[in-house]
Design a protein around this motif. Sequence first.
Motif, PDB file in Angstrom:
ATOM      1  N   ILE A   1       0.402  -0.992   0.284  1.00 51.64           N
ATOM      2  CA  ILE A   1       0.208  -0.228  -0.222  1.00 51.64           C
ATOM      3  C   ILE A   1       0.877   1.398   0.073  1.00 51.64           C
ATOM      4  O   ILE A   1       0.553   2.451  -0.319  1.00 51.64           O
ATOM      5  CB  ILE A   1      -0.725   0.073   1.556  1.00 51.64           C
ATOM      6  N   THR A   2       2.652   1.310   0.467  1.00 45.04           N
ATOM      7  CA  THR A   2       3.299   2.793   0.343  1.00 45.04           C
ATOM      8  C   THR A   2       3.342   2.904  -0.441  1.00 45.04           C
ATOM      9  O   THR A   2       2.874   4.522  -0.670  1.00 45.04           O
ATOM     10  CB  THR A   2       4.275   2.106   0.979  1.00 45.04           C
ATOM     11  N   ALA A   3       2.967   2.785  -1.927  1.00 36.81           N
ATOM     12  CA  ALA A   3       3.218   2.982  -2.780  1.00 36.81           C
ATOM     13  C   ALA A   3       2.093   4.469  -3.467  1.00 36.81           C
ATOM     14  O   ALA A   3       2.288   5.830  -4.244  1.00 36.81           O
ATOM     15  CB  ALA A   3       4.068   2.790  -4.504  1.00 36.81           C
ATOM     16  N   GLY A   4       0.723   3.983  -2.646  1.00 35.58           N
ATOM     17  CA  GLY A   4      -0.406   4.694  -3.553  1.00 35.58           C
ATOM     18  C   GLY A   4      -1.368   4.813  -2.368  1.00 35.58           C
ATOM     19  O   GLY A   4      -2.787   5.377  -2.612  1.00 35.58           O
ATOM     20  N   ALA A   5      -0.584   4.892  -1.029  1.00 39.79           N
ATOM     21  CA  ALA A   5      -1.723   5.135  -0.088  1.00 39.79           C
ATOM     22  C   ALA A   5      -2.517   5.722  -0.197  1.00 39.79           C
ATOM     23  O   ALA A   5      -3.624   6.620   0.926  1.00 39.79           O
ATOM     24  CB  ALA A   5      -0.633   4.469   1.671  1.00 39.79           C
ATOM     25  N   ASP A   6      -1.947   7.904  -0.467  1.00 37.72           N
ATOM     26  CA  ASP A   6      -3.002   8.305  -0.563  1.00 37.72           C
ATOM     27  C   ASP A   6      -3.682   9.089  -1.558  1.00 37.72           C
ATOM     28  O   ASP A   6      -4.444   9.334  -1.763  1.00 37.72           O
ATOM     29  CB  ASP A   6      -1.920  10.039  -0.740  1.00 37.72           C
ATOM     30  N   GLN A   7      -3.869   7.356  -1.990  1.00 39.38           N
ATOM     31  CA  GLN A   7      -4.923   7.647  -3.808  1.00 39.38           C
ATOM     32  C   GLN A   7      -5.406   6.827  -3.564  1.00 39.38           C
ATOM     33  O   GLN A   7      -6.643   6.639  -4.356  1.00 39.38           O
ATOM     34  CB  GLN A   7      -3.864   6.961  -5.127  1.00 39.38           C
ATOM     35  N   MET A   8      -5.588   5.902  -2.594  1.00 36.59           N
ATOM     36  CA  MET A   8      -7.162   5.112  -2.478  1.00 36.59           C
ATOM     37  C   MET A   8      -8.206   4.605  -1.998  1.00 36.59           C
ATOM     38  O   MET A   8      -7.852   5.264  -0.860  1.00 36.59           O
ATOM     39  CB  MET A   8      -6.412   3.272  -2.166  1.00 36.59           C
ATOM     40  N   SER A   9      -9.144   3.836  -1.739  1.00 32.17           N
ATOM     41  CA  SER A   9     -10.036   4.426  -1.141  1.00 32.17           C
ATOM     42  C   SER A   9      -9.947   2.802  -0.501  1.00 32.17           C
ATOM     43  O   SER A   9      -8.722   2.026  -0.418  1.00 32.17           O
ATOM     44  CB  SER A   9     -11.214   3.856  -1.790  1.00 32.17           C
ATOM     45  N   PRO A  10     -10.612   3.335   0.979  1.00 29.57           N
ATOM     46  CA  PRO A  10     -10.675   2.191   2.133  1.00 29.57           C
ATOM     47  C   PRO A  10     -10.422   0.570   1.155  1.00 29.57           C
ATOM     48  O   PRO A  10     -10.074  -0.562   1.414  1.00 29.57           O
ATOM     49  CB  PRO A  10     -11.260   1.960   2.866  1.00 29.57           C
ATOM     50  N   LEU A  11     -11.585   0.628   0.093  1.00 30.56           N
ATOM     51  CA  LEU A  11     -11.714  -1.065  -0.095  1.00 30.56           C
ATOM     52  C   LEU A  11     -10.351  -1.364  -1.454  1.00 30.56           C
ATOM     53  O   LEU A  11     -10.052  -2.096  -1.488  1.00 30.56           O
ATOM     54  CB  LEU A  11     -13.133  -0.337  -1.376  1.00 30.56           C
ATOM     55  N   ASP A  12     -10.393  -0.202  -2.393  1.00 24.81           N
ATOM     56  CA  ASP A  12      -9.118  -0.485  -2.780  1.00 24.81           C
ATOM     57  C   ASP A  12      -7.835  -0.934  -1.830  1.00 24.81           C
ATOM     58  O   ASP A  12      -6.837  -1.646  -2.149  1.00 24.81           O
ATOM     59  CB  ASP A  12      -8.633   0.752  -3.338  1.00 24.81           C
ATOM     60  N   ALA A  13      -7.612   0.051  -0.844  1.00 21.41           N
ATOM     61  CA  ALA A  13      -6.364  -0.840  -0.282  1.00 21.41           C
ATOM     62  C   ALA A  13      -6.907  -2.081   0.755  1.00 21.41           C
ATOM     63  O   ALA A  13      -5.538  -2.989   0.314  1.00 21.41           O
ATOM     64  CB  ALA A  13      -6.020   0.327   1.664  1.00 21.41           C
ATOM     65  N   ILE A  14      -7.537  -2.582   0.591  1.00 23.92           N
ATOM     66  CA  ILE A  14      -8.092  -4.394   0.908  1.00 23.92           C
ATOM     67  C   ILE A  14      -7.870  -4.331  -0.297  1.00 23.92           C
ATOM     68  O   ILE A  14      -6.872  -6.281   0.216  1.00 23.92           O
ATOM     69  CB  ILE A  14      -9.655  -4.834   1.655  1.00 23.92           C
TER      70      ILE A  14
END
Length: 413
Positions: free
Chosen positions: A285-298
């Motif tokens: 998640i570190t590359a895009g943590a600021d660009q993702m929704s919670p579901l994207d992160a999961i």
Amino acid sequence: MEILTSNNIWMMVCTALVFLMHLGFAFLEIGLTRQKNTLNILFKNIFIITIGLLLYCLIGFNLMYPGFEEGSFGIIGFSGFGLDAPLNSEGVIDLTYNSGYTYWTEFLFQGMFAATAATIVSGAVAERMKISAFMIFTLVYIGLIYPIAGSWKWGGGFLHMRDVPFYDFAGSTLVHSVGGWAALVTVCLLGARIGKYKDGKPQAIPGHNIPLATAGVLILWFGWFGFNGGSVLSAEPGATSLVLVTTSLAASAGGIVCVLFSTLKYKNFDLTMFLNGILGGLVAITAGADQMSPLDAIYIGGIGGIIIVFAVSFIDKLKLDDPVGAIAVHLICGIWGTLAVGLFGNLASLSQFISQLIGILAYAALCIISSFIIIYSLKKTIGIRVTKKEELEGLDAHEHGMVAYPDFRLNEH
């Protein structure tokens, strides 16, 4: 001034959290390796953070942020030795550096990141690499290679100059894969530990303190709030809060999915796989943590957890001995997380995916070539591997002259 103060305080807190990650790495590495090599691993981790900050002060910071001039190739630059805070028109240190925090805070925050790349290598080569060879490698890799790699994106270099810039919010590639590629090369040149492979099949070499390894992972997760949260580069509430949420959800999904797939594959509930699944989710998640929704992160963390299960098995089949799973976690999940920026979240597009792939290949070329030159040169000169006797009896006694857990009963009268 109040906004500046708030941002600066948050960045200093995040710096402290990233510093704490070095304790997490140390605990994880000693927990997953044998008792006889504990001091050796601790020595390496202490050396990395101390020499790393000194090197980053003397040359690294200005290699990473050289101020590329317009029209330059954006590959390598250098703005001078040491630290020199910018001055305002009145000749006083400009406190509004980077529009959010001071120059000194920027240096210290980024310096903590620099040391992390070599720490990744430390775990992968544990229990059989000469301490002298590792120290020389660390000097060159942290002092020169990591800052040059960082300048390509974070320093405004050629990957940032692209029409569709390469994107790596907090370092899935710039930190984790940079360390992971070096770990892969070093493991290949170093060889496996004695007894790791028998008749071509991997043999388990249990770590001596799994509770300590578990504590290390929880400390790393805690430190990641600073690693990713500080990469917002301000205390802006919305962005910072989202990053902490996506970071935690990816870690949770990585752990849960990894342990489920691991249990199905190996028919047991393996805590070490659970732990590495959490780390795989965090790296991804570190590359895009600021660009993702919670579901994207999961999704991203969960896929990272699946990757861990199969990557660890694949690496073993290649007879690459990685005692802590650093290559699977930091390199392979780092690659996945970087590509995920082009597949999920606000930046998802074919052009972004291609840009991410180009960035991955560029860093792979730099890190593989440079780390091979460094390690191969050391192998042919001072040697990189301890003797068979030293390895069997433990690096602590032979390279440090003491042990981590002395038996005080021997001294009783």
